[in-house]
Scaffold this motif. Structure first.
Motif, PDB file in Angstrom:
ATOM      1  N   ARG A  85      -7.872  56.197  59.973  1.00  0.00           N
ATOM      2  CA  ARG A  85      -8.092  56.235  61.424  1.00  0.00           C
ATOM      3  C   ARG A  85      -6.803  56.573  62.165  1.00  0.00           C
ATOM      4  N   ALA A  86      -5.672  56.064  61.671  1.00  0.00           N
ATOM      5  CA  ALA A  86      -4.385  56.396  62.286  1.00  0.00           C
ATOM      6  C   ALA A  86      -4.141  57.894  62.185  1.00  0.00           C
ATOM      7  N   ARG A  87      -4.440  58.461  61.025  1.00  0.00           N
ATOM      8  CA  ARG A  87      -4.270  59.905  60.823  1.00  0.00           C
ATOM      9  C   ARG A  87      -5.124  60.689  61.809  1.00  0.00           C
ATOM     10  N   GLU A  88      -6.357  60.256  62.015  1.00  0.00           N
ATOM     11  CA  GLU A  88      -7.253  60.951  62.941  1.00  0.00           C
ATOM     12  C   GLU A  88      -6.715  60.922  64.368  1.00  0.00           C
ATOM     13  N   LYS A  89      -6.121  59.802  64.772  1.00  0.00           N
ATOM     14  CA  LYS A  89      -5.551  59.697  66.122  1.00  0.00           C
ATOM     15  C   LYS A  89      -4.438  60.719  66.343  1.00  0.00           C
ATOM     16  N   LEU A  90      -3.726  61.071  65.263  1.00  0.00           N
ATOM     17  CA  LEU A  90      -2.582  61.978  65.382  1.00  0.00           C
ATOM     18  C   LEU A  90      -2.924  63.425  65.048  1.00  0.00           C
ATOM     19  N   ARG A  91      -4.161  63.689  64.700  1.00  0.00           N
ATOM     20  CA  ARG A  91      -4.540  65.034  64.255  1.00  0.00           C
ATOM     21  C   ARG A  91      -4.177  66.111  65.274  1.00  0.00           C
ATOM     22  N   GLY A  92      -4.336  65.857  66.548  1.00  0.00           N
ATOM     23  CA  GLY A  92      -4.075  66.878  67.566  1.00  0.00           C
ATOM     24  C   GLY A  92      -2.643  66.920  68.069  1.00  0.00           C
ATOM     25  N   LEU A  93      -1.766  66.081  67.517  1.00  0.00           N
ATOM     26  CA  LEU A  93      -0.376  66.064  67.967  1.00  0.00           C
ATOM     27  C   LEU A  93       0.278  67.401  67.650  1.00  0.00           C
ATOM     28  N   PRO A  94       0.812  68.082  68.676  1.00  0.00           N
ATOM     29  CA  PRO A  94       1.418  69.398  68.427  1.00  0.00           C
ATOM     30  C   PRO A  94       2.701  69.284  67.613  1.00  0.00           C
ATOM     31  N   PRO A  95       3.131  70.374  66.995  1.00  0.00           N
ATOM     32  CA  PRO A  95       4.391  70.349  66.248  1.00  0.00           C
ATOM     33  C   PRO A  95       5.548  69.995  67.178  1.00  0.00           C
ATOM     34  N   PRO A  96       6.619  69.459  66.631  1.00  0.00           N
ATOM     35  CA  PRO A  96       7.748  69.094  67.491  1.00  0.00           C
ATOM     36  C   PRO A  96       8.361  70.326  68.153  1.00  0.00           C
ATOM     37  N   HIS A  97       8.726  70.160  69.428  1.00  0.00           N
ATOM     38  CA  HIS A  97       9.363  71.258  70.160  1.00  0.00           C
ATOM     39  C   HIS A  97      10.608  70.775  70.900  1.00  0.00           C
ATOM     40  N   ASP A  98      10.813  69.465  70.947  1.00  0.00           N
ATOM     41  CA  ASP A  98      12.029  68.897  71.534  1.00  0.00           C
ATOM     42  C   ASP A  98      12.257  67.530  70.886  1.00  0.00           C
ATOM     43  N   THR A  99      13.327  66.866  71.261  1.00  0.00           N
ATOM     44  CA  THR A  99      13.670  65.598  70.616  1.00  0.00           C
ATOM     45  C   THR A  99      12.599  64.543  70.837  1.00  0.00           C
ATOM     46  N   ASP A 100      12.025  64.470  72.022  1.00  0.00           N
ATOM     47  CA  ASP A 100      10.985  63.469  72.281  1.00  0.00           C
ATOM     48  C   ASP A 100       9.755  63.697  71.410  1.00  0.00           C
ATOM     49  N   SER A 101       9.321  64.934  71.301  1.00  0.00           N
ATOM     50  CA  SER A 101       8.146  65.204  70.462  1.00  0.00           C
ATOM     51  C   SER A 101       8.495  65.029  68.980  1.00  0.00           C
ATOM     52  N   ALA A 102       9.753  65.233  68.625  1.00  0.00           N
ATOM     53  CA  ALA A 102      10.176  65.004  67.245  1.00  0.00           C
ATOM     54  C   ALA A 102      10.061  63.529  66.891  1.00  0.00           C
ATOM     55  N   ARG A 103      10.392  62.669  67.834  1.00  0.00           N
ATOM     56  CA  ARG A 103      10.270  61.222  67.593  1.00  0.00           C
ATOM     57  C   ARG A 103       8.820  60.840  67.323  1.00  0.00           C
ATOM     58  N   LEU A 104       7.897  61.420  68.054  1.00  0.00           N
ATOM     59  CA  LEU A 104       6.473  61.152  67.822  1.00  0.00           C
ATOM     60  C   LEU A 104       6.039  61.718  66.472  1.00  0.00           C
ATOM     61  N   SER A 105       6.531  62.893  66.151  1.00  0.00           N
ATOM     62  CA  SER A 105       6.170  63.536  64.887  1.00  0.00           C
ATOM     63  C   SER A 105       6.691  62.757  63.683  1.00  0.00           C
ATOM     64  N   LEU A 106       7.761  62.016  63.870  1.00  0.00           N
ATOM     65  CA  LEU A 106       8.285  61.181  62.785  1.00  0.00           C
ATOM     66  C   LEU A 106       7.252  60.139  62.367  1.00  0.00           C
ATOM     67  N   HIS A 107       6.557  59.558  63.334  1.00  0.00           N
ATOM     68  CA  HIS A 107       5.486  58.605  63.016  1.00  0.00           C
ATOM     69  C   HIS A 107       4.352  59.310  62.272  1.00  0.00           C
ATOM     70  N   LYS A 108       4.044  60.511  62.723  1.00  0.00           N
ATOM     71  CA  LYS A 108       2.980  61.281  62.067  1.00  0.00           C
ATOM     72  C   LYS A 108       3.359  61.586  60.626  1.00  0.00           C
ATOM     73  N   ALA A 109       4.601  61.970  60.377  1.00  0.00           N
ATOM     74  CA  ALA A 109       5.045  62.282  59.017  1.00  0.00           C
ATOM     75  C   ALA A 109       4.894  61.068  58.103  1.00  0.00           C
ATOM     76  N   ALA A 110       5.224  59.886  58.620  1.00  0.00           N
ATOM     77  CA  ALA A 110       5.103  58.668  57.819  1.00  0.00           C
ATOM     78  C   ALA A 110       3.647  58.384  57.472  1.00  0.00           C
ATOM     79  N   ILE A 111       2.765  58.527  58.446  1.00  0.00           N
ATOM     80  CA  ILE A 111       1.345  58.278  58.195  1.00  0.00           C
ATOM     81  C   ILE A 111       0.781  59.313  57.234  1.00  0.00           C
ATOM     82  N   LEU A 112       1.172  60.562  57.399  1.00  0.00           N
ATOM     83  CA  LEU A 112       0.701  61.607  56.477  1.00  0.00           C
ATOM     84  C   LEU A 112       1.105  61.288  55.040  1.00  0.00           C
TER      85      LEU A 112
END
Length: 128
Positions: free
Chosen positions: A18-45
């Motif tokens: 379910r956590a993975r599904e919540k992050l499915r639409g998260l766009p690829p990182p494009h700046d430092t803030d989005s990279a921080r969010l993507s770090l959580h996605k990488a861990a869940i993946l």
């Protein structure tokens, strides 16, 4: 941002799919803030076994200006991926890096990195 918070809560409760599904639409990182969010996605993946996607995301995240704690979390996820593909020596180095970078400012990642090191060292000591 709300979906990331929800995904983290689901991750902590063990609901990784379910956590993975919540992050499915998260766009690829494009700046430092989005990279921080993507770090959580990488861990869940990594946790749900989507190693290729997690590894690609980790590689992309290496080019962003993350703080020490975030770089430590990234090293920890990369260490888990190294274990998953059978590279214990690389995992050992990455877990050491994760522990060094996180320390007291991120005790959760620090402890997980130490546990990873302990697991690797105990595997080395097993008789064949």
């Amino acid at each position: 941002m709300n979906s990331v918070r929800e995904a983290l809560a689901l991750q902590r409760s063990g609901q990784l799919g379910r956590a993975r599904e919540k992050l499915r639409g998260l766009p690829p990182p494009h700046d430092t803030d989005s990279a921080r969010l993507s770090l959580h996605k990488a861990a869940i993946l990594e946790q749900v076994g989507e190693h290729g996607e997690s590894a690609a995301l980790c590689e992309a995240l290496r080019s962003y200006s993350l703080n020490d704690s975030e770089r430590g979390r990234l090293a920890y996820v990369r260490g888990r991926l190294a274990i998953d593909i059978g590279r214990p020596a690389e995992a050992l180095q990455l877990f050491q890096e994760a522990a060094r970078l996180t320390g007291p400012q991120d005790l959760e990642t620090f402890c997980w990195a130490q546990i990873g090191l302990l697991n690797l060292m105990s595997e080395r000591g097993k008789p064949e």
